[in-house]
Design an enzyme around this catalytic site. Structure first.
Site, mmCIF file in Angstrom:
data_model
loop_
_atom_site.group_PDB
_atom_site.id
_atom_site.type_symbol
_atom_site.label_atom_id
_atom_site.label_comp_id
_atom_site.label_asym_id
_atom_site.label_seq_id
_atom_site.Cartn_x
_atom_site.Cartn_y
_atom_site.Cartn_z
ATOM 1 N N SER A 186 -61.924 20.377 20.067
ATOM 2 C CA SER A 186 -61.445 21.687 19.619
ATOM 3 C C SER A 186 -60.240 22.199 20.402
ATOM 4 O O SER A 186 -59.506 23.056 19.925
ATOM 5 C CB SER A 186 -62.573 22.718 19.723
ATOM 6 O OG SER A 186 -63.024 22.791 21.056
ATOM 7 N N ASP A 196 -64.493 25.267 46.465
ATOM 8 C CA ASP A 196 -65.807 25.574 47.030
ATOM 9 C C ASP A 196 -66.940 25.440 46.020
ATOM 10 O O ASP A 196 -68.045 25.865 46.275
ATOM 11 C CB ASP A 196 -65.792 26.992 47.614
ATOM 12 C CG ASP A 196 -65.443 28.035 46.559
ATOM 13 O OD1 ASP A 196 -65.292 27.663 45.376
ATOM 14 O OD2 ASP A 196 -65.315 29.225 46.914
ATOM 15 N N HIS A 247 -64.473 28.078 42.976
ATOM 16 C CA HIS A 247 -63.049 28.356 42.845
ATOM 17 C C HIS A 247 -62.214 27.092 42.993
ATOM 18 O O HIS A 247 -62.672 26.105 43.561
ATOM 19 C CB HIS A 247 -62.635 29.398 43.886
ATOM 20 C CG HIS A 247 -63.493 30.603 43.826
ATOM 21 N ND1 HIS A 247 -64.525 30.831 44.704
ATOM 22 C CD2 HIS A 247 -63.517 31.611 42.943
ATOM 23 C CE1 HIS A 247 -65.144 31.953 44.378
ATOM 24 N NE2 HIS A 247 -64.551 32.447 43.302
#
Ligand SMILES: *[C@@H]1O[C@H](CO)[C@@H](O)[C@H](O)[C@H]1NC(C)=O
Ligand SMILES: *[C@@H]1O[C@H](CO)[C@@H](O)[C@H](O)[C@H]1NC(C)=O
Ligand SMILES: *[C@@H]1O[C@H](CO)[C@@H](O)[C@H](O)[C@H]1NC(C)=O
Ligand SMILES: *[C@@H]1O[C@H](CO)[C@@H](O)[C@H](O)[C@H]1NC(C)=O
Length: 336
Positions: free
Chosen positions: A85, A308, A311
């Site tokens: 998609s 981490d 992030h």
């Protein structure tokens, strides 16, 4: 008016996007014993087994030369898009005309009518074609499609692995489409039969083409993640998904492709978080995350996407920002 685009990306798409920059120009003589080498476009030479372990980061040079784009306009006469998609410009609604992408508000911001694109407007592939000064790619399943400048084989909902294979693993798929990557490869081969009649003629045509191999595989993982099974089961699928993508890449190279954009990823190189600890291959432990005592960062954060576990690294953000600035804020065309 310059198009102003603000994009909020889900993480999986971020991964796909970042790796989209891995434009790999491959030797056309690839075989298992004759490893793929980068012949242009990237800072590294690498081996076939590394296709999914290297991020060839062509946008990250400080002395980035604006006149040396990754996609040499003059050498590319056609684009062939495989995928789901993220890239479908209308195949799914040809398979299933009642699907929601065939209704407004899909398409409302650009075409003002639904085109089957699972978005309000243009997709990345549309920006690529614009950049190469080509018309938009018609979907393969469009009866009177104009395929003189390439074909879009991507189908929304498509998985990399065949539906039957996923079913054997008790992975319930969304049932949207069965047009997996291998089906798309069959379509590609049929299309090729219609535009060239000898192997060398096909090679020559593909030599002037760009293959967009994905994003594909997201739906394989989604099927697991939306089900009741664990996150780790999705990770377990990675090797198989990578295998089928590699297979399709080898096939198109055999047929003559030399420029392939591969938004694939390798779990070791890229899924592993930089700052973390963990007994698993993702270097991630929910209870001992980055910032906790004894949790240190990896030596080369620039080789990672995830910082981490939640992030991204600066490197990842930088590549995305560069790409957006360089290509999306170009006055390619205007949106009102
Ligand atoms: C198909 O598209 C090409 C541009 O790539 C254009 O030159 C050609 O006229 C088109 N053919 C038809 C039948 O519309
Ligand atoms: C997909 O189809 C199968 C068999 O027809 C069915 O068992 C399954 O529930 C369907 N999955 C979804 C998400 O609708
Ligand atoms: C996919 O294939 C299965 C098995 O052949 C079939 O039952 C199903 O209807 C197909 N789904 C779609 C969306 O075409
Ligand atoms: C997957 O589907 C393709 C296209 O229909 C078919 O050629 C291939 O044999 C299938 N592969 C497997 C492993 O089922």
């Amino acid at each position: 008016m310059v198009a102003r685009v603000s994009i909020i990306l889900p993480l999986s798409l971020v991964v796909a996007l970042i790796l989209c920059f891995a434009t790999v120009a491959l030797s056309s003589t690839f075989t298992d014993d004759n490893p793929i080498r980068v012949v242009s476009d990237g800072p590294h030479d690498f081996q076939s087994s590394d296709v999914f372990t290297n991020i060839v980061d062509i946008h990250d040079d400080d002395d980035d030369d604006d006149d040396a784009p990754i996609l040499p306009r003059s050498n590319i006469k056609a684009i062939y898009q495989f995928g789901d998609s993220i890239s479908d410009t209308g195949n799914l609604i040809h398979e299933n005309p009642t699907f929601k992408y065939a209704r407004l508000p899909y398409g409302i911001s650009f075409f003002q009518i639904p085109t089957g694109r699972p978005s309000n407007g243009l997709l990345m592939i549309d920006y690529f074609t614009k950049y190469l000064k080509m018309p938009f790619l018609d979907p393969y399943l469009k009866k009177d499609g104009n395929f003189s400048h390439g074909v879009n084989f991507a189908v929304a909902g498509a998985a990399a692995l065949n539906t039957s294979i996923l079913a054997m693993k008790d992975i319930v798929t969304s049932n949207v489409t069965n047009s997996s990557l291998l089906v798309q490869l069959d379509w590609f081969k049929s299309h090729l039969n219609s535009i060239c009649s000898t192997a060398s003629e096909c090679k020559e045509k593909l030599g002037k083409s760009l293959i967009m191999m994905g994003e594909i595989g997201g739906n394989d993982y989604n099927s697991v993640l939306f089900g009741k099974t664990s996150m780790l089961k999705a990770y377990d699928l990675v090797p198989e998904v990578v295998q089928v993508i590699k297979y399709v890449i080898k096939e198109v190279i055999k047929l003559g492709a030399i420029r392939i954009v591969v938004p694939g990823f390798d779990k070791d190189a890229t899924m592993k978080v930089c700052c973390g600890v963990g007994e698993n291959e993702y270097n991630f432990d929910m209870n001992r995350q980055c910032g906790s005592d004894g949790v240190v960062a990896c030596e080369h954060p620039n080789q990672r996407i995830f910082w981490d576990g939640i992030h991204l690294t600066q490197h990842a953000y930088r590549i995305m920002a560069n790409w957006l600035i360089k290509y999306n804020f170009d006055p390619i065309f205007s949106m009102t």
